[in-house]
Every structure is written in C-alpha cells, then in structure tokens.
Design a protein around this motif. Structure first.
Motif, PDB file in Angstrom:
ATOM      1  N   GLY A  11       0.779  -1.224   0.000  1.00 56.74           N
ATOM      2  CA  GLY A  11       0.000   0.000   0.000  1.00 56.74           C
ATOM      3  C   GLY A  11       0.813   1.276   0.000  1.00 56.74           C
ATOM      4  O   GLY A  11       0.452   2.255  -0.673  1.00 56.74           O
ATOM      5  N   VAL A  12       1.921   1.301   0.742  1.00 56.62           N
ATOM      6  CA  VAL A  12       2.706   2.530   0.846  1.00 56.62           C
ATOM      7  C   VAL A  12       3.304   2.941  -0.499  1.00 56.62           C
ATOM      8  O   VAL A  12       3.173   4.103  -0.898  1.00 56.62           O
ATOM      9  CB  VAL A  12       3.806   2.390   1.924  1.00 56.62           C
ATOM     10  CG1 VAL A  12       4.759   3.581   1.881  1.00 56.62           C
ATOM     11  CG2 VAL A  12       3.170   2.279   3.310  1.00 56.62           C
ATOM     12  N   PRO A  13       3.952   2.031  -1.251  1.00 55.02           N
ATOM     13  CA  PRO A  13       4.448   2.441  -2.573  1.00 55.02           C
ATOM     14  C   PRO A  13       3.329   2.897  -3.513  1.00 55.02           C
ATOM     15  O   PRO A  13       3.501   3.859  -4.269  1.00 55.02           O
ATOM     16  CB  PRO A  13       5.135   1.174  -3.107  1.00 55.02           C
ATOM     17  CG  PRO A  13       5.494   0.400  -1.886  1.00 55.02           C
ATOM     18  CD  PRO A  13       4.384   0.657  -0.919  1.00 55.02           C
ATOM     19  N   ALA A  14       2.180   2.204  -3.456  1.00 54.69           N
ATOM     20  CA  ALA A  14       1.054   2.598  -4.306  1.00 54.69           C
ATOM     21  C   ALA A  14       0.564   3.993  -3.931  1.00 54.69           C
ATOM     22  O   ALA A  14       0.276   4.827  -4.803  1.00 54.69           O
ATOM     23  CB  ALA A  14      -0.079   1.588  -4.181  1.00 54.69           C
ATOM     24  N   LEU A  15       0.464   4.256  -2.624  1.00 51.96           N
ATOM     25  CA  LEU A  15       0.031   5.567  -2.151  1.00 51.96           C
ATOM     26  C   LEU A  15       1.001   6.653  -2.589  1.00 51.96           C
ATOM     27  O   LEU A  15       0.580   7.717  -3.073  1.00 51.96           O
ATOM     28  CB  LEU A  15      -0.091   5.540  -0.625  1.00 51.96           C
ATOM     29  CG  LEU A  15      -0.399   6.865   0.066  1.00 51.96           C
ATOM     30  CD1 LEU A  15      -1.754   7.395  -0.381  1.00 51.96           C
ATOM     31  CD2 LEU A  15      -0.362   6.709   1.583  1.00 51.96           C
ATOM     32  N   LEU A  16       2.291   6.388  -2.459  1.00 54.43           N
ATOM     33  CA  LEU A  16       3.292   7.380  -2.846  1.00 54.43           C
ATOM     34  C   LEU A  16       3.231   7.673  -4.338  1.00 54.43           C
ATOM     35  O   LEU A  16       3.316   8.830  -4.761  1.00 54.43           O
ATOM     36  CB  LEU A  16       4.689   6.888  -2.464  1.00 54.43           C
ATOM     37  CG  LEU A  16       4.995   6.825  -0.963  1.00 54.43           C
ATOM     38  CD1 LEU A  16       6.365   6.204  -0.729  1.00 54.43           C
ATOM     39  CD2 LEU A  16       4.932   8.215  -0.340  1.00 54.43           C
ATOM     40  N   TYR A  17       3.053   6.620  -5.136  1.00 51.19           N
ATOM     41  CA  TYR A  17       3.002   6.834  -6.585  1.00 51.19           C
ATOM     42  C   TYR A  17       1.777   7.660  -6.983  1.00 51.19           C
ATOM     43  O   TYR A  17       1.884   8.629  -7.745  1.00 51.19           O
ATOM     44  CB  TYR A  17       2.986   5.497  -7.327  1.00 51.19           C
ATOM     45  CG  TYR A  17       2.815   5.678  -8.818  1.00 51.19           C
ATOM     46  CD1 TYR A  17       3.868   6.124  -9.602  1.00 51.19           C
ATOM     47  CD2 TYR A  17       1.575   5.447  -9.427  1.00 51.19           C
ATOM     48  CE1 TYR A  17       3.706   6.326 -10.969  1.00 51.19           C
ATOM     49  CE2 TYR A  17       1.407   5.645 -10.786  1.00 51.19           C
ATOM     50  CZ  TYR A  17       2.472   6.085 -11.545  1.00 51.19           C
ATOM     51  OH  TYR A  17       2.302   6.308 -12.891  1.00 51.19           O
ATOM     52  N   VAL A  18       0.613   7.267  -6.464  1.00 48.00           N
ATOM     53  CA  VAL A  18      -0.619   7.966  -6.840  1.00 48.00           C
ATOM     54  C   VAL A  18      -0.570   9.426  -6.395  1.00 48.00           C
ATOM     55  O   VAL A  18      -0.960  10.338  -7.140  1.00 48.00           O
ATOM     56  CB  VAL A  18      -1.848   7.257  -6.225  1.00 48.00           C
ATOM     57  CG1 VAL A  18      -3.112   8.108  -6.430  1.00 48.00           C
ATOM     58  CG2 VAL A  18      -2.047   5.893  -6.863  1.00 48.00           C
ATOM     59  N   PRO A  23      -0.624  10.344 -12.779  1.00 50.76           N
ATOM     60  CA  PRO A  23      -1.455  11.370 -13.419  1.00 50.76           C
ATOM     61  C   PRO A  23      -2.642  11.747 -12.542  1.00 50.76           C
ATOM     62  O   PRO A  23      -3.090  10.951 -11.703  1.00 50.76           O
ATOM     63  CB  PRO A  23      -1.917  10.691 -14.714  1.00 50.76           C
ATOM     64  CG  PRO A  23      -1.781   9.230 -14.453  1.00 50.76           C
ATOM     65  CD  PRO A  23      -0.630   9.063 -13.521  1.00 50.76           C
ATOM     66  N   GLU A  24      -3.137  12.941 -12.742  1.00 52.63           N
ATOM     67  CA  GLU A  24      -4.211  13.432 -11.881  1.00 52.63           C
ATOM     68  C   GLU A  24      -5.469  12.576 -11.988  1.00 52.63           C
ATOM     69  O   GLU A  24      -6.186  12.398 -11.015  1.00 52.63           O
ATOM     70  CB  GLU A  24      -4.523  14.892 -12.238  1.00 52.63           C
ATOM     71  CG  GLU A  24      -5.404  15.588 -11.205  1.00 52.63           C
ATOM     72  CD  GLU A  24      -5.519  17.068 -11.469  1.00 52.63           C
ATOM     73  OE1 GLU A  24      -6.653  17.594 -11.420  1.00 52.63           O
ATOM     74  OE2 GLU A  24      -4.475  17.706 -11.736  1.00 52.63           O
ATOM     75  N   TRP A  25      -5.737  12.040 -13.167  1.00 55.78           N
ATOM     76  CA  TRP A  25      -6.925  11.205 -13.335  1.00 55.78           C
ATOM     77  C   TRP A  25      -6.828   9.947 -12.479  1.00 55.78           C
ATOM     78  O   TRP A  25      -7.840   9.427 -12.004  1.00 55.78           O
ATOM     79  CB  TRP A  25      -7.148  10.847 -14.802  1.00 55.78           C
ATOM     80  CG  TRP A  25      -6.095   9.955 -15.418  1.00 55.78           C
ATOM     81  CD1 TRP A  25      -5.036  10.347 -16.192  1.00 55.78           C
ATOM     82  CD2 TRP A  25      -6.004   8.532 -15.303  1.00 55.78           C
ATOM     83  NE1 TRP A  25      -4.278   9.264 -16.560  1.00 55.78           N
ATOM     84  CE2 TRP A  25      -4.855   8.130 -16.051  1.00 55.78           C
ATOM     85  CE3 TRP A  25      -6.770   7.558 -14.676  1.00 55.78           C
ATOM     86  CZ2 TRP A  25      -4.463   6.799 -16.151  1.00 55.78           C
ATOM     87  CZ3 TRP A  25      -6.383   6.224 -14.783  1.00 55.78           C
ATOM     88  CH2 TRP A  25      -5.245   5.858 -15.506  1.00 55.78           C
ATOM     89  N   LEU A  26      -5.606   9.433 -12.274  1.00 57.04           N
ATOM     90  CA  LEU A  26      -5.437   8.242 -11.443  1.00 57.04           C
ATOM     91  C   LEU A  26      -5.766   8.559  -9.990  1.00 57.04           C
ATOM     92  O   LEU A  26      -6.393   7.738  -9.294  1.00 57.04           O
ATOM     93  CB  LEU A  26      -4.005   7.723 -11.566  1.00 57.04           C
ATOM     94  CG  LEU A  26      -3.687   6.462 -10.753  1.00 57.04           C
ATOM     95  CD1 LEU A  26      -4.576   5.300 -11.179  1.00 57.04           C
ATOM     96  CD2 LEU A  26      -2.208   6.101 -10.913  1.00 57.04           C
ATOM     97  N   LEU A  27      -5.364   9.730  -9.532  1.00 56.81           N
ATOM     98  CA  LEU A  27      -5.731  10.165  -8.182  1.00 56.81           C
ATOM     99  C   LEU A  27      -7.243  10.262  -8.059  1.00 56.81           C
ATOM    100  O   LEU A  27      -7.833   9.799  -7.070  1.00 56.81           O
ATOM    101  CB  LEU A  27      -5.090  11.520  -7.873  1.00 56.81           C
ATOM    102  CG  LEU A  27      -5.500  12.183  -6.556  1.00 56.81           C
ATOM    103  CD1 LEU A  27      -5.042  11.360  -5.361  1.00 56.81           C
ATOM    104  CD2 LEU A  27      -4.927  13.613  -6.472  1.00 56.81           C
TER     105      LEU A  27
END
Length: 267
Positions: A11-18, A23-27
C-alpha cells in the motif's frame, strides 16, 4: 502483524506513486473507488444491503460525487439534491423496507464520504507541491501508530471504554506527540528540499489539532461499528479491515486540513 506488514508493503508504494507521481486522473479514480467502497461498507454495516436499490444508488452517487469534486464541481450540488430525492422516493416506494437509519447512512455515504475524499483535490488546488497530498495520511496514520505503541507499552487508563476498550489516555497523548513530531519532520523536508515555507509553529499547532480530529474520527467509526455489532467494515485490507477501518481518521482529517491550510497559508 504479518498481514499488516504485507498491506503496508504493497500500500505505501502505491500511495506514494498515486499522490506524488501518478497522473491526476489516477488520483481522481482512486479516490472515487475508495468513496464507493466506503459507502458500500457503511450501507452493509447498518443493514441496508437487503434494500439493494438504495445501496446501489448510494454507491453510484458516492463515486460520481468524488469525481465531481475533481472536474465537475458545478454538478455536485444538483447531483446530491437528486440523490436525496431518489433515496426518499425509493423509501416511499418500498413502504417500510428502507428504514430511516438506512436513509441517514445513505446520505452520509453519498455526500460526506466523497466530500472528505475530494478534500485532496482542494489541497492540490492550493497550488503547493504534490507532497502536501501526503499530509492528511501522515497526520492520521502517525497519530494512530504512535497511539497504538504508546498504549501497548505504558497504557493504563481507558480513554473511551464503551466505544473502544483497548484505547488509553496514555496512548492518546502519545498519538498527539507523534503527530507533532511527524508534522515537524514533514515541514522540515518540504522546506529543506522542495521549496516550502512552512512555519514550524503553525505546523506544530496544525499537527496537534489534526491529532485530536484523527482520534475523534477513529472513535466515531468505532462507535458506529459497536452500535451495529460488527468487528470490521470490510476485509479489503486484510487485518486492517475495510476502507472505513483504514481511512476513518483520514475522512475527518482531510477536510479539516484542507480548510486550515487555506486559512493558515500553508503551501
């Protein structure tokens, strides 16, 4: 503990990447999915799953409302008004099958949960570095982590035994101290390497206040679980539970932080 570490490792790497690089759409999509899952968990908690029409309507509205917070803010109020009309119309049509508590949970799930998650767009809209998107998580998870280990080590006096029997006053104080430490560390990193101009005194007060808000959020969702006799809202995060178990504090801290950052000029 193994499942908690597993969730953290993924979860932490995924959170950092998003938050930092995606991209803003992914957030936007990520927050909309969290809002939809959180709304579904709340409806299931209060026993509204049997009234499938209201449950589906609430989930769809939660996802749509979170997306509106990103790119269609002018559609948000009309959409929520329409949701309320349709929800009450469904309750009248079902003639007693949909209870008042289901309607109130639906309004909470369709309006307040996506509003809290869309606070990240408001923080991003302040114009600062994308690193500020991590602050609601830092000032929620830090408080939770420090409170847990402080309570485990020296906890003696119960904080709210009727709501969460394991939480202690000592743990609560440790969580507040930890929040201030992590808030100041965040300010130092932003000022030192990312061109920030955060006043350390303001950050300390902000972190302290958000620590209180985080604990209120944690206890509030624990109160709902206890009233309806469930242990966790879901299992999507394994031992961490569901979205509302993992992000209960964030749902209170994020909108508070978005408002205070604008007032205090932290960016």
């Amino acid at each position: 503990m193994k499942s908690r570490l597993l969730v953290a490792a993924a979860g932490v790497p995924a959170l950092l990447y998003v938050a930092l690089w995606g991209p803003e759409w992914l957030l936007a999509v990520s927050l909309a999915v969290l809002a939809g899952v959180g709304a579904a968990e709340l409806m299931r908690c209060v026993g509204a799953r049997s009234s499938g029409l209201l449950c589906r309507l609430t989930v769809y509205c939660a996802v749509w409302a979170a997306l509106c917070g990103w790119c269609l803010p002018e559609w948000l109020l009309p959409s929520l008004t329409l949701y309320c009309l349709l929800a009450f119309a469904a309750a009248v049509w079902k003639a007693g099958e949909i209870k008042t508590v289901h309607l109130l949970a639906g309004i909470f799930g369709a309006i307040l949960i996506p509003y809290a998650f869309s606070s990240f767009f408001r923080i991003h809209g302040l114009g600062g570095h994308r690193g500020y998107l991590l602050l609601p998580f830092i000032l929620s998870f830090a408080c939770d982590t420090f409170a847990y280990f402080t309570g485990l080590t020296i906890g003696r006096h119960k904080l709210a035994p009727k709501v969460s029997p394991k939480k202690t006053v000592e743990g609560s104080i440790g969580g507040l101290v930890g929040n201030v430490i992590c808030g100041l560390a965040f300010a130092y990193v932003m000022n030192r390497w990312f061109g920030g101009s955060i006043h350390y005194g303001s950050m300390a007060l902000l972190a302290l206040f958000c620590g209180v808000v985080a604990q209120i959020g944690d206890l509030s969702f624990s109160l709902i679980k206890r009233e309806f006799g469930i242990k966790d809202y879901g299992k999507i995060f394994l031992a961490h539970g569901g979205v509302l178990d993992r992000f209960d504090s964030v749902l209170f801290v994020a909108p508070t932080l978005a408002a205070l950052m604008q007032i205090l000029g932290i960016r």
